[in-house]
Motif scaffolding. Sequence first.
Motif, PDB file in Angstrom:
ATOM      1  N   TYR A  16       0.799  -1.228   0.000  1.00  0.00           N
ATOM      2  CA  TYR A  16       0.000   0.000   0.000  1.00  0.00           C
ATOM      3  C   TYR A  16       0.834   1.281   0.000  1.00  0.00           C
ATOM      4  O   TYR A  16       0.417   2.291  -0.554  1.00  0.00           O
ATOM      5  CB  TYR A  16      -0.975  -0.015   1.183  1.00  0.00           C
ATOM      6  CG  TYR A  16      -1.930  -1.183   1.109  1.00  0.00           C
ATOM      7  CD1 TYR A  16      -2.871  -1.256   0.085  1.00  0.00           C
ATOM      8  CD2 TYR A  16      -1.855  -2.229   2.024  1.00  0.00           C
ATOM      9  CE1 TYR A  16      -3.734  -2.338  -0.013  1.00  0.00           C
ATOM     10  CE2 TYR A  16      -2.718  -3.311   1.933  1.00  0.00           C
ATOM     11  CZ  TYR A  16      -3.656  -3.365   0.916  1.00  0.00           C
ATOM     12  OH  TYR A  16      -4.508  -4.428   0.816  1.00  0.00           O
ATOM     13  N   LYS A  17       2.006   1.220   0.601  1.00  0.00           N
ATOM     14  CA  LYS A  17       2.876   2.410   0.616  1.00  0.00           C
ATOM     15  C   LYS A  17       3.342   2.729  -0.810  1.00  0.00           C
ATOM     16  O   LYS A  17       3.306   3.886  -1.244  1.00  0.00           O
ATOM     17  CB  LYS A  17       4.083   2.174   1.530  1.00  0.00           C
ATOM     18  CG  LYS A  17       4.801   3.454   1.944  1.00  0.00           C
ATOM     19  CD  LYS A  17       5.984   3.159   2.866  1.00  0.00           C
ATOM     20  CE  LYS A  17       5.518   2.777   4.247  1.00  0.00           C
ATOM     21  NZ  LYS A  17       6.644   2.663   5.213  1.00  0.00           N
TER      22      LYS A  17
ATOM     23  N   PHE B 223       0.088   2.377   4.864  1.00  0.00           N
ATOM     24  CA  PHE B 223      -0.098   3.276   3.719  1.00  0.00           C
ATOM     25  C   PHE B 223       0.955   4.385   3.660  1.00  0.00           C
ATOM     26  O   PHE B 223       0.994   5.145   2.692  1.00  0.00           O
ATOM     27  CB  PHE B 223      -1.497   3.901   3.769  1.00  0.00           C
ATOM     28  CG  PHE B 223      -2.581   2.982   3.288  1.00  0.00           C
ATOM     29  CD1 PHE B 223      -2.919   2.913   1.948  1.00  0.00           C
ATOM     30  CD2 PHE B 223      -3.242   2.151   4.176  1.00  0.00           C
ATOM     31  CE1 PHE B 223      -3.911   2.057   1.503  1.00  0.00           C
ATOM     32  CE2 PHE B 223      -4.237   1.288   3.738  1.00  0.00           C
ATOM     33  CZ  PHE B 223      -4.571   1.238   2.397  1.00  0.00           C
TER      34      PHE B 223
END
Length: 386
Positions: A265-266, A320
């Motif tokens: 997600y990052k 995230f």
Amino acid sequence: MEGEEGTQQPQLVLAHKLFMLTQNDVDDIEKVRLRDEVFTFIIANDMAPLYETLVANKVLNLDQKALDSMRSKIDDELKKLDEKIADAEENLGESEVREAHLAKSLFYIRIGDKEKALEQLKLTESKTVAVGQKMDLVFYTLLIGFFHMDFDLISKSIDKAKNLFEEGGDWERKNRLKVYEGLYCMSTRNFKKAADLFLDSISTFTTYELFPYDTFIFYTVLTSIISLDRVSLKQKVVDAPEILTVIGKIPYLSDFMNSLYDCHYKSFFTAFAGLTEHIKLDRYLHPHFRYYMREIRSVVYSQFLESYKSVTIEAMAKAFGVTVDFIDLELSRFIAAGKLHCKIDKVAGVLETNRPDAKNALYQSTIKQGDFLLNRIQKLSRVIDL
């Protein structure tokens, strides 16, 4: 008007440049260059009707000498075209008459006179018998529609093309129509149908007059990501050889797709930020920029929460690569809008998911519809008794 293989139709390239001139995100130096290119193209193609419109809208400055020259050339060319039509009607056959009328239609398209082009295309159609040739006239009309973003004209032309296909028509034209309809659906925010049509056309793409193949893949991936479930996305997009051969040429798109599917997600947020400029400066996607941004965030947050019964806000923020406050604010909006099925325990700093029970929802829906049906039957029986 049809582009050669691999070449975008010049009027649509012009339309993109005109769109860029209206955007605040394009810097002034770039706008000066674009304005020069637009003016040069207009002069080269004698586009006096379009030039007058652009001058009236203060996109370009008035050059009276250039305008008079274009008008003179248009008058001379129309005289020649009318003479050819008259000669064909007197001395030649029906196909030659049709070709002469088509030449006049294409001339009006070239100079950007929308109303006269549509009128002349209608006249050309009345001289046309073959279904394939009628279809080609519809494609010309569709290109005019996309140049002016006239969605009513596009919608009617697509319906007309489908009716023509019932009379007959080759697969090549049918496949081309799918891309035209997909672009129309995407431009009118029907991303699900656009994704289905684009994916159907991915191995038979020949509509280079609309956009290059790279752009087609860009649209296909963007519409598919917010429309397909994970299994379908893997089969039709992530592992599709046609997409894999091209996706590396488009900045950030490969990372955007793969990081979402692989739950990185990052990396997804980094690629997502890189893609925003590309989406914002696309004339078909620009009106839906904010909507698309919301939808894709909804997809990625739902995917993350799918794996948990409960998870701390801090853990989600870390996954995230954003702050706790940002995630808190984001999730609050999506929960309030009914896009995410979870609740925030602010005191404990925990997110608790409450996935809707699909079977229970179906049961409730059936009961409600059953009650409605019984009420209708009772009303009907009272009318029959009378």
